[in-house]
Write a protein that holds these residues in place. Structure first.
Motif, PDB file in Angstrom:
ATOM      1  N   THR A 175      -7.048  -9.108 -15.255  1.00  0.00           N
ATOM      2  CA  THR A 175      -7.846  -7.948 -15.677  1.00  0.00           C
ATOM      3  C   THR A 175      -8.325  -7.118 -14.496  1.00  0.00           C
ATOM      4  O   THR A 175      -8.380  -5.898 -14.567  1.00  0.00           O
ATOM      5  N   HIS A 176      -8.671  -7.769 -13.401  1.00  0.00           N
ATOM      6  CA  HIS A 176      -9.217  -7.069 -12.241  1.00  0.00           C
ATOM      7  C   HIS A 176      -8.106  -6.592 -11.308  1.00  0.00           C
ATOM      8  O   HIS A 176      -7.016  -7.175 -11.264  1.00  0.00           O
ATOM      9  N   THR A 177      -8.405  -5.544 -10.541  1.00  0.00           N
ATOM     10  CA  THR A 177      -7.432  -4.988  -9.594  1.00  0.00           C
ATOM     11  C   THR A 177      -7.788  -5.285  -8.149  1.00  0.00           C
ATOM     12  O   THR A 177      -7.012  -4.980  -7.247  1.00  0.00           O
ATOM     13  N   LYS A 178      -8.964  -5.852  -7.919  1.00  0.00           N
ATOM     14  CA  LYS A 178      -9.384  -6.224  -6.566  1.00  0.00           C
ATOM     15  C   LYS A 178      -9.994  -7.623  -6.615  1.00  0.00           C
ATOM     16  O   LYS A 178      -9.895  -8.320  -7.630  1.00  0.00           O
ATOM     17  N   PHE A 223     -17.319 -15.910 -21.687  1.00  0.00           N
ATOM     18  CA  PHE A 223     -17.595 -15.868 -20.261  1.00  0.00           C
ATOM     19  C   PHE A 223     -17.295 -14.468 -19.751  1.00  0.00           C
ATOM     20  O   PHE A 223     -16.566 -13.700 -20.389  1.00  0.00           O
ATOM     21  N   ALA A 224     -17.892 -14.122 -18.625  1.00  0.00           N
ATOM     22  CA  ALA A 224     -17.769 -12.774 -18.073  1.00  0.00           C
ATOM     23  C   ALA A 224     -17.304 -12.861 -16.630  1.00  0.00           C
ATOM     24  O   ALA A 224     -17.549 -13.856 -15.936  1.00  0.00           O
ATOM     25  N   LEU A 245     -15.325  -9.214 -20.546  1.00  0.00           N
ATOM     26  CA  LEU A 245     -15.823 -10.275 -21.413  1.00  0.00           C
ATOM     27  C   LEU A 245     -14.636 -11.002 -22.034  1.00  0.00           C
ATOM     28  O   LEU A 245     -13.657 -10.369 -22.457  1.00  0.00           O
ATOM     29  N   TYR A 246     -14.716 -12.352 -22.093  1.00  0.00           N
ATOM     30  CA  TYR A 246     -13.606 -13.163 -22.579  1.00  0.00           C
ATOM     31  C   TYR A 246     -14.102 -14.159 -23.623  1.00  0.00           C
ATOM     32  O   TYR A 246     -15.283 -14.525 -23.658  1.00  0.00           O
ATOM     33  N   ASP A 247     -13.168 -14.621 -24.452  1.00  0.00           N
ATOM     34  CA  ASP A 247     -13.469 -15.674 -25.411  1.00  0.00           C
ATOM     35  C   ASP A 247     -13.609 -17.002 -24.668  1.00  0.00           C
ATOM     36  O   ASP A 247     -12.755 -17.378 -23.860  1.00  0.00           O
ATOM     37  N   GLY A 248     -14.678 -17.732 -24.931  1.00  0.00           N
ATOM     38  CA  GLY A 248     -14.979 -18.942 -24.183  1.00  0.00           C
ATOM     39  C   GLY A 248     -14.025 -20.081 -24.434  1.00  0.00           C
ATOM     40  O   GLY A 248     -13.824 -20.932 -23.558  1.00  0.00           O
ATOM     41  N   LYS A 249     -13.394 -20.140 -25.638  1.00  0.00           N
ATOM     42  CA  LYS A 249     -12.502 -21.250 -25.967  1.00  0.00           C
ATOM     43  C   LYS A 249     -11.054 -20.960 -25.613  1.00  0.00           C
ATOM     44  O   LYS A 249     -10.321 -21.842 -25.163  1.00  0.00           O
ATOM     45  N   THR A 250     -10.619 -19.728 -25.817  1.00  0.00           N
ATOM     46  CA  THR A 250      -9.204 -19.399 -25.643  1.00  0.00           C
ATOM     47  C   THR A 250      -8.914 -18.663 -24.343  1.00  0.00           C
ATOM     48  O   THR A 250      -7.762 -18.621 -23.893  1.00  0.00           O
ATOM     49  N   LEU A 257     -11.651  -9.941 -24.340  1.00  0.00           N
ATOM     50  CA  LEU A 257     -12.243  -9.289 -25.509  1.00  0.00           C
ATOM     51  C   LEU A 257     -12.619  -7.843 -25.254  1.00  0.00           C
ATOM     52  O   LEU A 257     -12.275  -6.950 -26.037  1.00  0.00           O
ATOM     53  N   HIS A 258     -13.349  -7.590 -24.153  1.00  0.00           N
ATOM     54  CA  HIS A 258     -13.860  -6.238 -23.925  1.00  0.00           C
ATOM     55  C   HIS A 258     -13.927  -5.948 -22.429  1.00  0.00           C
ATOM     56  O   HIS A 258     -14.101  -6.852 -21.611  1.00  0.00           O
ATOM     57  N   GLU A 259     -13.830  -4.679 -22.100  1.00  0.00           N
ATOM     58  CA  GLU A 259     -14.196  -4.188 -20.774  1.00  0.00           C
ATOM     59  C   GLU A 259     -15.476  -3.392 -20.921  1.00  0.00           C
ATOM     60  O   GLU A 259     -15.564  -2.509 -21.782  1.00  0.00           O
TER      61      GLU A 259
END
Length: 601
Positions: free
Chosen positions: A185-188, A202-203, A213-218, A222-224
């Motif tokens: 997801t990140h570029t740096k 988790f973030a 933002l990510y799903d904690g189990k999978t 989820l979102h930027e």
């Protein structure tokens, strides 16, 4: 005679520009590192803070176990130490060499049984192991550069996320922990990754100023979050309700986010410039957010209170080099990076000195009972006059340049400031003007004054007593008895005695009127004496040494002493009395410890 430690002024974290500094918090306590010391700072009662000094190399990160019974701390050599936080003994539970380089972060699992440590190793960048045996509990793979952060889901099924300089986040399943997938997801550089207390999300934050933002189990993305920060985001931490996220950025801002809407609720701006860049944070208790500035300041934010920090905690980042009392409960201390701070035992806090300050190593602080203000010298070749009000507030009034680099400073009764400098130069200043300068035939190392008497110690193991008439120094006696270069001098408050410490660890006590030695048996130190301080009744004096110990000596009973062992890990540089029974010691670990001393009749 006996002593008991009653409090400690903790140092603040060591920081570096562009490097994320990991903080960890439990309730009202924040844990971090400074040099080889791990500090557990009590935010409400600073004097109740604790330190741990078990590391041989510089400590880099420390975190409490979820159970609260243990702490895991790591260092620049790849070693993790697990120790007891409940008892005073800080018993070592285990010590493990986990990678062959600096550890940047570590994390406990929810059962306080497993730890993942990550950093910059040669063979691998991370390792998962059992806290009680050190045996492996999985593999941390998938990165090609140093890992900056790790976070573990505290609920079963366990999951772990690692973030690195390669711009990747690697998602691991557990237990045992094993590679599951790479998240791009990140570029740096990815600076921090944190799981929410609920484990649902988790973030991650990074140098591209992005928040995801990510799903904690999978591990699914989820979102930027909306673009908000204008610089690298160095740290993030979750609120206890898992609905709020705090981020700290190198653009000198701290933001509080509503996770559900991915929008900032509050943003705090902390000035500008490198010193105000934010490089670490942690969520303390139910409300408070603690964010760390490059300057070392711990900024405490309460979302309910205004657009400024509710409190800012100042403290030294580098070794304390010198200290003097300004009243019965306040004192000044100078540091190796040029700062001067005012401490108060009544509040348990410290504040940076107002005004310009020194730009380099503070080599001396001095005052005199006949003079209201204090004076300092530093390796920036300046003498500063300090308004020391005695109520924890102090400020630089003015400064003037010295001819050469100053080594020591003393103030005579008429307000004349004497400075011993390199290349055998002795100078005197009054009212911000140089009034005397002399090149000595010996190598002076330290100076002390009492009214019109000025004592100058030399590398030739001798102390020269001089009288000052306002214009010239007149040598009246040479005192001999030291076995090394004289490194510390102090007149007793009544002016009758002079204690002289040297590089061999010996202290010689002289009768000033008789100009003769009383005793040379104060020789329990094993290294250079850095500081000597007298009690107000001139009956006892304390000494601080490079050997880390402080000793308290009795004039009436020269063979009696109180030993305070390991008073300052790394070396004790300063000692001073605050009242008749309260002693303060400080040194290489940038902390000040307060001792209650009992003198038996």
């Amino acid at each position: 005679m006996s002593s008991k430690r009653t409090g400690i002024f903790p140092a603040n974290p060591v920081t570096a520009r562009g490097v994320s500094t990991k903080l960890s918090a439990v309730k009202d306590k924040v844990i971090y590192t400074n040099g080889k010391t791990v500090i557990i700072r009590d935010l409400n009662s600073p004097l109740l803070s604790k330190t741990y000094s078990g590391h041989v190399q510089n400590a880099t990160v420390a975190r409490f176990s979820p159970s609260g019974y243990y702490c895991a701390s790591a260092d620049a050599n790849g070693t993790v130490r697990i120790w007891d936080t409940v008892g005073e003994d800080q018993t070592l539970k285990g010590e493990y060499k986990v990678i062959s380089g600096r550890i940047n972060d570590l994390e406990w699992d929810g059962e306080s049984k497993r730890i993942i440590a990550v950093g910059d190793g040669r063979e691998k960048f991370g390792h998962a192991f059992m806290m009680d045996s050190g045996s492996s509990t999985g593999d941390i793979n998938g990165h090609s550069k140093a890992i900056n952060s790790v976070s573990i889901r505290h609920q079963r099924p366990f999951r772990a996320a690692t973030a690195a300089d390669d711009g990747l986040i690697v998602f691991h399943q557990g237990v045992p922990f094993k590679y599951d997938k790479t998240i791009k997801t990140h570029t740096k550089f990815v600076q921090d990754v944190r799981y929410a207390p609920s484990g649902d999300h988790f973030a991650s934050v990074g140098s591209d100023a992005k928040i995801f933002l990510y799903d904690g189990k999978t591990g699914d993305t989820l979102h930027e979050f909306a673009d908000h920060h204008k610089g690298s985001i160095m740290a993030c931490s979750w609120g206890p309700d898992s609905k709020s996220l705090a981020t700290s950025s190198a653009d000198c801002t701290v933001a509080l986010w509503d996770v559900q809407n991915q929008k900032p609720v509050t943003t705090w701006k902390l000035g500008s410039g490198v010193n105000n860049q934010q490089v670490g944070n942690a969520w303390s208790g139910e409300r408070d957010i603690v964010s760390l500035s490059v300057s070392g300041d711990l900024n405490i934010f309460d979302p309910r209170v205004g657009d400024k920090p509710a409190r800012i905690l100042n403290a030294p980042q580098k070794s304390i080099t010198t200290a003097i009392p300004t009243s019965s409960d306040t004192f000044l201390a100078g540091t190796a990076d040029g700062r001067i701070l005012s401490f108060s035992t009544s509040t348990g806090g410290s504040t940076n000195l107002g005004g310009a300050g020194h730009s380099n190593f503070v080599s001396g602080l001095a005052s005199s009972p006949e003079v209201n203000n204090a004076y300092s010298v530093g390796y920036d070749d300046r003498v500063q006059e300090i308004e020391a009000s005695g109520d924890s507030r102090a400020a630089v009034l003015n400064s003037t340049g010295t001819s050469l680099q100053p080594k020591s400073i003393a103030v005579a009764g008429d307000g004349t400031v004497f400075v011993v400098e390199v290349n055998n130069v002795i100078e005197a200043f009054r009212s911000n003007q140089r009034v005397f300068e002399q090149a000595s035939k010996f190598t002076p190392s330290v100076v002390a004054a009492h009214k019109a008497l000025v004592a100058i110690g030399g590398e030739d193991q001798k102390v020269r007593l001089n009288e000052w008439d306002g214009k010239l120094l007149k040598e009246v006696s040479v005192l001999e008895g030291n076995k090394g270069g004289v490194s510390a001098l102090a007149f007793s408050p009544d002016g009758n005695l002079l204690a002289s410490g040297d590089s061999s660890g010996r202290i010689a006590l002289f009768d000033v009127k008789e100009k003769k030695m009383i005793t040379s048996r104060w020789s329990f130190h094993s290294a250079r004496i850095n500081s000597i301080a007298w009690t107000s009744d001139s009956q006892h004096c304390a000494s601080a040494s490079l050997d880390t110990h402080v000793y308290i000596w009795s004039v009436a009973k020269p063979m009696k002493n109180i030993a305070i062992k390991n008073a300052a890990p790394g070396g004790a540089n300063a000692v001073l009395w605050l009242g008749s029974n309260t002693l303060a010691s400080a040194g290489a670990d940038a902390c000040v410890r307060i001792w209650e001393v009992t003198f038996h009749a």
